[in-house]
Scaffold this motif. Sequence first.
Motif, PDB file in Angstrom:
ATOM      1  N   ALA A   1     -71.920  47.141  20.314  1.00  0.00           N
ATOM      2  CA  ALA A   1     -70.636  47.823  20.486  1.00  0.00           C
ATOM      3  C   ALA A   1     -70.007  47.604  21.863  1.00  0.00           C
ATOM      4  CB  ALA A   1     -70.799  49.314  20.240  1.00  0.00           C
ATOM      5  N   HIS A   2     -70.811  47.265  22.873  1.00  0.00           N
ATOM      6  CA  HIS A   2     -70.260  47.088  24.218  1.00  0.00           C
ATOM      7  C   HIS A   2     -69.907  45.639  24.524  1.00  0.00           C
ATOM      8  CE1 HIS A   2     -71.053  51.238  25.091  1.00  0.00           C
ATOM      9  NE2 HIS A   2     -72.308  51.090  24.729  1.00  0.00           N
ATOM     10  N   VAL A   3     -70.058  44.762  23.542  1.00  0.00           N
ATOM     11  CA  VAL A   3     -69.727  43.350  23.723  1.00  0.00           C
ATOM     12  C   VAL A   3     -68.405  43.062  23.009  1.00  0.00           C
ATOM     13  CG1 VAL A   3     -70.458  40.982  23.292  1.00  0.00           C
ATOM     14  CG2 VAL A   3     -72.168  42.724  23.857  1.00  0.00           C
ATOM     15  N   LEU A   4     -67.475  42.441  23.739  1.00  0.00           N
ATOM     16  CA  LEU A   4     -66.184  42.082  23.168  1.00  0.00           C
ATOM     17  C   LEU A   4     -66.154  40.592  22.840  1.00  0.00           C
ATOM     18  CD1 LEU A   4     -63.747  44.015  25.538  1.00  0.00           C
ATOM     19  CD2 LEU A   4     -64.398  44.618  23.203  1.00  0.00           C
ATOM     20  N   ASN A   5     -65.432  40.252  21.796  1.00  0.00           N
ATOM     21  CA  ASN A   5     -65.250  38.872  21.387  1.00  0.00           C
ATOM     22  C   ASN A   5     -63.773  38.681  21.060  1.00  0.00           C
ATOM     23  OD1 ASN A   5     -65.943  36.271  20.828  1.00  0.00           O
ATOM     24  ND2 ASN A   5     -67.086  36.712  18.957  1.00  0.00           N
ATOM     25  N   THR A   6     -63.324  37.429  20.957  1.00  0.00           N
ATOM     26  CA  THR A   6     -61.920  37.173  20.643  1.00  0.00           C
ATOM     27  C   THR A   6     -61.804  36.294  19.410  1.00  0.00           C
ATOM     28  OG1 THR A   6     -61.826  35.239  22.094  1.00  0.00           O
ATOM     29  CG2 THR A   6     -61.149  37.356  23.038  1.00  0.00           C
ATOM     30  N   PHE A   7     -60.663  36.414  18.753  1.00  0.00           N
ATOM     31  CA  PHE A   7     -60.330  35.626  17.578  1.00  0.00           C
ATOM     32  C   PHE A   7     -58.841  35.305  17.670  1.00  0.00           C
ATOM     33  CE2 PHE A   7     -58.630  35.536  13.221  1.00  0.00           C
ATOM     34  CZ  PHE A   7     -59.400  34.517  12.684  1.00  0.00           C
ATOM     35  N   VAL A   8     -58.466  34.047  17.443  1.00  0.00           N
ATOM     36  CA  VAL A   8     -57.064  33.647  17.510  1.00  0.00           C
ATOM     37  C   VAL A   8     -56.563  33.368  16.095  1.00  0.00           C
ATOM     38  CG1 VAL A   8     -55.433  31.935  18.387  1.00  0.00           C
ATOM     39  CG2 VAL A   8     -57.320  32.712  19.825  1.00  0.00           C
ATOM     40  N   TRP A   9     -55.402  33.920  15.776  1.00  0.00           N
ATOM     41  CA  TRP A   9     -54.790  33.804  14.448  1.00  0.00           C
ATOM     42  C   TRP A   9     -53.383  33.252  14.621  1.00  0.00           C
ATOM     43  CZ3 TRP A   9     -50.367  36.284  12.713  1.00  0.00           C
ATOM     44  CH2 TRP A   9     -50.161  36.333  11.334  1.00  0.00           C
ATOM     45  N   GLN A  10     -52.961  32.337  13.730  1.00  0.00           N
ATOM     46  CA  GLN A  10     -51.597  31.805  13.746  1.00  0.00           C
ATOM     47  C   GLN A  10     -51.046  31.753  12.336  1.00  0.00           C
ATOM     48  OE1 GLN A  10     -51.786  27.919  15.631  1.00  0.00           O
ATOM     49  NE2 GLN A  10     -50.671  28.739  17.385  1.00  0.00           N
ATOM     50  N   ASP A  11     -49.767  32.069  12.209  1.00  0.00           N
ATOM     51  CA  ASP A  11     -49.076  31.952  10.929  1.00  0.00           C
ATOM     52  C   ASP A  11     -47.579  31.998  11.212  1.00  0.00           C
ATOM     53  OD1 ASP A  11     -48.627  31.690   8.247  1.00  0.00           O
ATOM     54  OD2 ASP A  11     -49.573  33.579   7.668  1.00  0.00           O
ATOM     55  N   TYR A  12     -46.794  31.551  10.252  1.00  0.00           N
ATOM     56  CA  TYR A  12     -45.347  31.655  10.368  1.00  0.00           C
ATOM     57  C   TYR A  12     -44.941  33.046   9.902  1.00  0.00           C
ATOM     58  CZ  TYR A  12     -45.082  26.754  11.451  1.00  0.00           C
ATOM     59  OH  TYR A  12     -45.226  25.548  12.074  1.00  0.00           O
ATOM     60  N   ASP A  13     -44.138  33.724  10.734  1.00  0.00           N
ATOM     61  CA  ASP A  13     -43.781  35.115  10.479  1.00  0.00           C
ATOM     62  C   ASP A  13     -42.347  35.350  10.937  1.00  0.00           C
ATOM     63  OD1 ASP A  13     -44.265  37.657   9.585  1.00  0.00           O
ATOM     64  OD2 ASP A  13     -45.836  38.108  11.032  1.00  0.00           O
ATOM     65  N   ILE A  14     -41.787  36.464  10.541  1.00  0.00           N
ATOM     66  CA  ILE A  14     -40.413  36.821  10.908  1.00  0.00           C
ATOM     67  C   ILE A  14     -40.442  37.941  11.941  1.00  0.00           C
ATOM     68  CG2 ILE A  14     -38.253  37.810  10.078  1.00  0.00           C
ATOM     69  CD1 ILE A  14     -38.647  36.429   7.475  1.00  0.00           C
ATOM     70  N   ALA A  15     -39.748  37.715  13.061  1.00  0.00           N
ATOM     71  CA  ALA A  15     -39.617  38.753  14.088  1.00  0.00           C
ATOM     72  C   ALA A  15     -38.389  39.597  13.744  1.00  0.00           C
ATOM     73  CB  ALA A  15     -39.453  38.118  15.462  1.00  0.00           C
ATOM     74  N   PRO A  16     -38.302  40.831  14.116  1.00  0.00           N
ATOM     75  CA  PRO A  16     -39.233  41.607  14.918  1.00  0.00           C
ATOM     76  C   PRO A  16     -40.236  42.405  14.095  1.00  0.00           C
ATOM     77  CG  PRO A  16     -37.206  42.844  14.702  1.00  0.00           C
ATOM     78  CD  PRO A  16     -37.024  41.553  13.928  1.00  0.00           C
ATOM     79  N   ASP A  17     -40.163  42.333  12.770  1.00  0.00           N
ATOM     80  CA  ASP A  17     -41.036  43.168  11.938  1.00  0.00           C
ATOM     81  C   ASP A  17     -42.453  42.611  11.802  1.00  0.00           C
ATOM     82  OD1 ASP A  17     -38.961  44.931  11.533  1.00  0.00           O
ATOM     83  OD2 ASP A  17     -38.282  43.919   9.720  1.00  0.00           O
ATOM     84  N   HIS A  18     -42.633  41.315  11.824  1.00  0.00           N
ATOM     85  CA  HIS A  18     -43.934  40.643  11.723  1.00  0.00           C
ATOM     86  C   HIS A  18     -44.774  41.144  10.540  1.00  0.00           C
ATOM     87  CE1 HIS A  18     -43.264  38.628  15.517  1.00  0.00           C
ATOM     88  NE2 HIS A  18     -42.887  39.776  16.033  1.00  0.00           N
ATOM     89  N   PRO A  19     -44.266  41.025   9.305  1.00  0.00           N
ATOM     90  CA  PRO A  19     -45.008  41.546   8.160  1.00  0.00           C
ATOM     91  C   PRO A  19     -46.354  40.858   7.935  1.00  0.00           C
ATOM     92  CG  PRO A  19     -43.117  40.267   7.422  1.00  0.00           C
ATOM     93  CD  PRO A  19     -42.994  40.419   8.905  1.00  0.00           C
ATOM     94  N   ARG A  20     -46.439  39.554   8.158  1.00  0.00           N
ATOM     95  CA  ARG A  20     -47.715  38.852   7.946  1.00  0.00           C
ATOM     96  C   ARG A  20     -48.747  39.258   8.986  1.00  0.00           C
ATOM     97  NH1 ARG A  20     -46.191  32.714   5.962  1.00  0.00           N
ATOM     98  NH2 ARG A  20     -45.120  33.378   4.064  1.00  0.00           N
ATOM     99  N   LEU A  21     -48.329  39.425  10.236  1.00  0.00           N
ATOM    100  CA  LEU A  21     -49.253  39.851  11.285  1.00  0.00           C
ATOM    101  C   LEU A  21     -49.797  41.239  10.981  1.00  0.00           C
ATOM    102  CD1 LEU A  21     -50.677  39.628  14.024  1.00  0.00           C
ATOM    103  CD2 LEU A  21     -48.552  40.430  15.083  1.00  0.00           C
ATOM    104  N   PHE A  22     -48.919  42.169  10.630  1.00  0.00           N
ATOM    105  CA  PHE A  22     -49.378  43.528  10.355  1.00  0.00           C
ATOM    106  C   PHE A  22     -50.221  43.598   9.084  1.00  0.00           C
ATOM    107  CE2 PHE A  22     -45.840  44.579  13.275  1.00  0.00           C
ATOM    108  CZ  PHE A  22     -46.621  45.200  14.247  1.00  0.00           C
ATOM    109  N   LYS A  23     -49.944  42.731   8.122  1.00  0.00           N
ATOM    110  CA  LYS A  23     -50.791  42.663   6.924  1.00  0.00           C
ATOM    111  C   LYS A  23     -52.187  42.174   7.299  1.00  0.00           C
ATOM    112  CE  LYS A  23     -51.004  40.685   2.306  1.00  0.00           C
ATOM    113  NZ  LYS A  23     -50.360  39.844   1.305  1.00  0.00           N
TER     114      LYS A  23
END
Length: 89
Positions: free
Chosen positions: A28-50
């Motif tokens: 629980a005290h170790v952090l890791n990162t993950f990078v995600w990319q997709d085409y989305d529409i600003a400013p609502d960002h429906p794919r990101l929030f999904k």
Amino acid sequence: MQTSATELMLKGYGLTTAEFTYHMPDFAHVLNTFVWQDYDIAPDHPRLFKFIEFWQNEIEGPLHSVRFTHRKEISPGRWRNVVGEFTYH
């Protein structure tokens, strides 16, 4: 049928890149990162929030933070389709 990246960009989509920082499930005290990319529409960002909702429901590593950026590669006003041909003598 998949929509091509060019078609998405012409419809107003831009490339959204998100960096997820999360706690490792077994450490629980170790952090890791993950990078995600997709085409989305600003400013609502429906794919990101999904995707964030999917992560919270399905992935064991709880999210610590999410940083994202959005960039429109082209816009409909900068591109036009020219159909036709003429000859010059």
